[in-house]
Design a protein around this motif. Structure first.
Motif, PDB file in Angstrom:
ATOM      1  N   SER A   1     -34.527  -6.425  23.088  1.00  0.00           N
ATOM      2  CA  SER A   1     -35.393  -7.375  23.782  1.00  0.00           C
ATOM      3  C   SER A   1     -35.455  -8.715  23.064  1.00  0.00           C
ATOM      4  N   ILE A   2     -35.267  -8.748  21.732  1.00  0.00           N
ATOM      5  CA  ILE A   2     -35.279 -10.059  21.079  1.00  0.00           C
ATOM      6  C   ILE A   2     -33.882 -10.665  20.996  1.00  0.00           C
TER       7      ILE A   2
ATOM      8  N   ILE B   1     -46.348  -9.907  12.281  1.00  0.00           N
ATOM      9  CA  ILE B   1     -47.444  -8.954  12.498  1.00  0.00           C
ATOM     10  C   ILE B   1     -46.868  -7.562  12.728  1.00  0.00           C
ATOM     11  N   GLY B   2     -45.718  -7.487  13.432  1.00  0.00           N
ATOM     12  CA  GLY B   2     -45.040  -6.198  13.589  1.00  0.00           C
ATOM     13  C   GLY B   2     -44.707  -5.585  12.246  1.00  0.00           C
TER      14      GLY B   2
ATOM     15  N   VAL C   1     -43.631  -1.500  19.401  1.00  0.00           N
ATOM     16  CA  VAL C   1     -44.171  -1.937  20.695  1.00  0.00           C
ATOM     17  C   VAL C   1     -44.570  -3.406  20.621  1.00  0.00           C
ATOM     18  N   GLN C   2     -45.168  -3.801  19.477  1.00  0.00           N
ATOM     19  CA  GLN C   2     -45.542  -5.206  19.283  1.00  0.00           C
ATOM     20  C   GLN C   2     -44.325  -6.110  19.442  1.00  0.00           C
ATOM     21  N   ILE C   3     -43.214  -5.740  18.791  1.00  0.00           N
ATOM     22  CA  ILE C   3     -42.030  -6.602  18.852  1.00  0.00           C
ATOM     23  C   ILE C   3     -41.434  -6.590  20.252  1.00  0.00           C
ATOM     24  N   THR C   4     -41.360  -5.398  20.887  1.00  0.00           N
ATOM     25  CA  THR C   4     -40.764  -5.329  22.223  1.00  0.00           C
ATOM     26  C   THR C   4     -41.585  -6.134  23.223  1.00  0.00           C
TER      27      THR C   4
ATOM     28  N   TYR D   1     -42.412 -20.548  16.776  1.00  0.00           N
ATOM     29  CA  TYR D   1     -43.318 -20.196  15.671  1.00  0.00           C
ATOM     30  C   TYR D   1     -44.156 -18.985  16.049  1.00  0.00           C
ATOM     31  N   LEU D   2     -44.584 -18.932  17.311  1.00  0.00           N
ATOM     32  CA  LEU D   2     -45.407 -17.808  17.753  1.00  0.00           C
ATOM     33  C   LEU D   2     -44.593 -16.512  17.697  1.00  0.00           C
ATOM     34  N   VAL D   3     -43.298 -16.594  18.075  1.00  0.00           N
ATOM     35  CA  VAL D   3     -42.442 -15.407  17.987  1.00  0.00           C
ATOM     36  C   VAL D   3     -42.372 -14.934  16.537  1.00  0.00           C
TER      37      VAL D   3
END
Lengths: 364, 172
Positions: A146-147, B41-42, B56-59, B33-35
Motif C-alpha cells: 500500500s505504500i 507512529i507505526g 494496520v496503522q501503516i496500511t 511529512y504526515l506520512v
C-alpha cells in the motif's frame, strides 16, 4: 541464538537474497523482451553475448544469444545524462525513485524460501526466510504494497509536467480501488490456515494447495496484484498513446532505471507471494526429505508467474479508465466480499461438525 | 517500553515530521511529512509489542488515507497555499483560543499518560494470532466495536446524501 546473532544473521541473509533478486530483476527484463518478441514473431535482443556452437555447413550456431543484454542495458543507464527539469520539485523528484524501489525490496523480507534446512535456519524457526516467524507477515505484505504507490505518484507530481501528473493521479486512484479486493482475497488463506505467518500458511498446504479449495480468491488475488503492479492490461498510468510515458516521462538514466527495477522486482515478489498464499509456496515432491529443493520449487513457481504476466501483456489490450474503475468497484470488490463471507461461514460450519456425515459417507 | 534510545530517536523524527507538516507551504510536502509521522507512529507500536496495530496503522493511514489525500491535492492542483498577509482582530482572538485549547489538551493527555500503567500493559506479550484478535474484538470489546461501525455507516450515508443532492441541484 541471542537476539544480536539473529539480527546479524538476518542482515547477512537479507543482503545475499537482495543481490540474488537484483540479478533476477536484470534477467526478468531479458525474459520479458525475449518472450514478448517470440509471441510477436520477432527474435528479440540477440547481439550482446552468445555461446558459439559448431553447426552444420561451417556456420556456427549461437546458443543463448543476447544473455549479456541486461549488463549492456545497465552500463548504458549508468552513463546516460541524468537531467532534472528546471521547474521540478528537486527534493521530491530525487527521492521518488528510491521510494519506488525500497518497498519492492522490503516485501522479500517475509517470503519463506525453503523449509527447515539444518545449519542455515536458526533452531527456533521452522522455515528459511529473511525475517522468519513474523506473526503479522501477511499484514506486512499489505502494508508495504500500500505504500509502494508513493514512488509513482510523487514522481508524477514532482516532474511538474502535465503528462506525468496525470499518470500519478491515475496510479493513486487505481491503487486505492484494487487494494480492497486484494486484501479481502489475501484473508482467505489466512482464515484457512488460521495464521498470518506465511510459513504456517505454506505448511497448511501440505495436503493440497489452497487454490484447489478457493480458486475464486486465487483469481481475484492475481487480477488485483496485476493492477497493483500497474502492468498490462492495467498500465494506464504509462499509456504511451495518451500520456507519452506517464509518470516517468521526465526521468532519464539510472533514476529512470530505478522505476523499471521497482516494477520488475515487484513482479518477482508478488509472484512469490501468490505462490506462497495459493500454490503451496516452497512445497513440492520430496521437499520434506531434501529441504533445499524448496528454493527450486519456489523459483519454478515464480518463473511461471512471471511468464503468465508477460503472456497477459502480449495478449490483452489496455482497459479504458472507466472500465478499470467499473471492474474494480462493481465486479471485483462485491465478488471478493461475498466469497470472503462464504469461506467464513463454511469454516465455522466445518468446526461445528456439520460436514461430518458427508465426509464419513466418502470414507475420509 | 523498549529501548529508550530508540524511543528518543523515533520521538525526534515524529515531532520533527509533525512540525514540518505544519510549517511547510506546499500541501504535498505537508502530506509527505504526515506520512512520515504515521509511519513513525507505526514503528512506535512495534516497540510497544503491538505489531498488528502497527501494520494496520501503516496500511490504513500511510497507505490508503494519505494516498487519497495526495490524489485530491493533485487533482485540484491545490498544492500552493495562499500567503496569509493580514490577520483581522477577530481572527486573532479565535487563533489565541484555539492555541490555548490545544495546549490544555496536550497537557491533559500527557498527564494522563504519565499516571496510567501503559508501560506495564505494553510490556505484557500480546497474542496476535487471528483467533485471539477476533475473540478480543468480538467478545471483549464488542460494544465499542459496534459503536464505531455505526459511526462509520452514518458517515458513509452522509457522503451518499451529499453527493446525491448536489447532482439533483445540477439537473434542476
Amino acid at each position: 541464538m541471542t537476539f544480536g546473532q539473529i539480527a546479524l544473521w538476518g542482515l547477512v541473509v537479507g543482503f545475499v537474497m537482495s543481490m540474488v533478486i537484483i540479478t533476477g530483476f536484470a534477467y526478468t527484463t531479458l525474459l520479458e523482451r525475449k518472450v514478448l518478441a517470440r509471441m510477436q514473431a520477432r527474435v528479440g535482443p540477440n547481439r550482446a553475448g552468445y555461446i558459439p556452437l559448431p553447426g552444420r555447413g561451417g556456420q556456427e550456431k549461437k546458443l543463448l544469444a543476447g544473455f549479456l543484454q541486461p549488463a549492456a542495458d545497465a552500463v548504458k543507464l549508468f552513463f546516460k545524462e541524468d537531467p532534472t527539469p528546471g521547474k521540478a520539485d528537486k527534493v521530491v523528484y530525487n527521492i521518488a525513485p528510491m521510494l519506488a524501489v525500497i518497498p519492492a525490496i522490503l516485501i522479500l523480507a517475509v517470503i519463506p524460501w525453503a523449509g527447515k534446512i539444518p545449519g542455515l535456519v536458526p533452531e527456533q524457526y521452522s522455515y528459511f526466510a529473511i525475517v522468519p516467524g513474523l506473526n503479522v507477515a501477511v499484514l506486512f505484505v499489505l502494508a508495504v504494497t500500500s505504500i509502494s504507490v508513493y514512488g509513482v505518484v510523487l514522481a508524477g507530481w514532482a516532474s511538474n509536467s502535465k503528462y506525468a501528473v496525470l499518470g500519478g493521479i491515475r496510479a493513486s486512484a487505481q491503487m486505492i480501488s484494487y487494494e480492497l479486493a486484494m486484501s479481502l482475497s489475501v484473508l482467505v488463506p489466512v482464515m484457512i490456515a488460521n495464521s498470518m505467518d506465511l510459513g504456517v500458511i505454506v505448511e497448511a498446504q501440505r495436503g493440497g494447495w489452497i487454490v484447489f479449495l478457493q480458486p475464486v480468491a486465487a483469481v481475484i488475488f492475481c487480477i488485483a496484484a496485476l493492477a497493483e503492479l500497474q502492468r498490462a492490461p492495467f498500465d494506464l498510468l504509462e499509456a504511451e498513446q495518451e500520456l507519452s510515458a506517464g509518470f516517468n516521462v521526465e526521468y532519464a538514466g539510472m533514476r529512470f532505471g530505478m522505476f523499471f527495477m521497482a516494477e520488475y522486482m515487484k513482479m518477482v515478489s508478488l509472484s512469490a507471494i501468490a505462490a506462497t498464499l495459493f500454490f503451496g509456496g516452497y512445497r513440492g515432491p520430496f521437499v520434506d526429505q531434501v529441504p533445499v529443493l524448496g528454493f527450486v520449487y519456489l523459483f519454478v513457481k515464480i518463473f511461471i508467474g512471471l511468464f503468465l504476466m508477460i503472456w497477459i501483456r502480449a495478449t490483452f489490450p489496455r482497459l479504458r479508465y472507466d472500465q478499470l474503475m467499473l471492474f474494480g468497484w462493481k465486479r471485483l470488490l462485491p465478488i471478493s466480499v461475498i466469497n470472503f463471507m462464504i469461506v467464513a461461514v463454511f469454516i465455522v460450519l466445518a468446526q461445528e461438525g456439520v460436514f461430518a456425515p458427508i465426509t464419513r459417507l466418502f470414507g475420509f | 517500553m523498549g529501548n529508550p534510545i530508540i524511543f528518543l530517536l523515533l520521538a525526534i523524527v515524529a515531532i520533527g515530521a509533525a512540525v514540518g507538516m505544519l510549517t511547510s507551504h506546499n500541501a504535498v510536502h505537508s502530506a509527505l511529512y504526515l506520512v512520515l509521522n504515521f509511519v513513525t507512529i507505526g514503528v512506535f507500536y512495534i516497540t510497544l509489542n503491538a505489531p498488528f496495530i502497527a501494520m494496520v496503522q501503516i496500511t490504513v493511514y500511510a497507505g490508503a488515507i494519505m494516498v487519497l489525500f495526495l490524489f485530491v491535492i493533485m487533482l485540484l492542483g491545490a498544492e500552493q497555499l495562499r500567503g496569509v498577509t493580514d490577520v483581522k482582530g477577530g481572527e486573532r482572538v479565535h487563533r489565541a483560543v484555539a492555541g490555548l485549547l490545544a495546549a490544555v489538551l496536550l497537557l491533559a493527555s500527557a498527564l494522563l499518560l504519565f499516571q496510567s500503567d501503559a508501560p506495564e500493559i505494553a510490556a505484557a506479550a500480546i497474542d496476535t494470532s487471528p483467533t485471539a484478535l477476533g475473540l478480543r474484538l468480538f467478545a471483549g470489546y464488542v460494544f465499542p466495536f459496534e459503536v464505531t461501525g455505526v459511526l462509520l455507516l452514518a458517515a458513509m450515508i452522509g457522503v451518499f446524501v451529499f453527493s446525491k443532492t448536489k447532482k439533483r441541484g445540477q439537473d434542476a
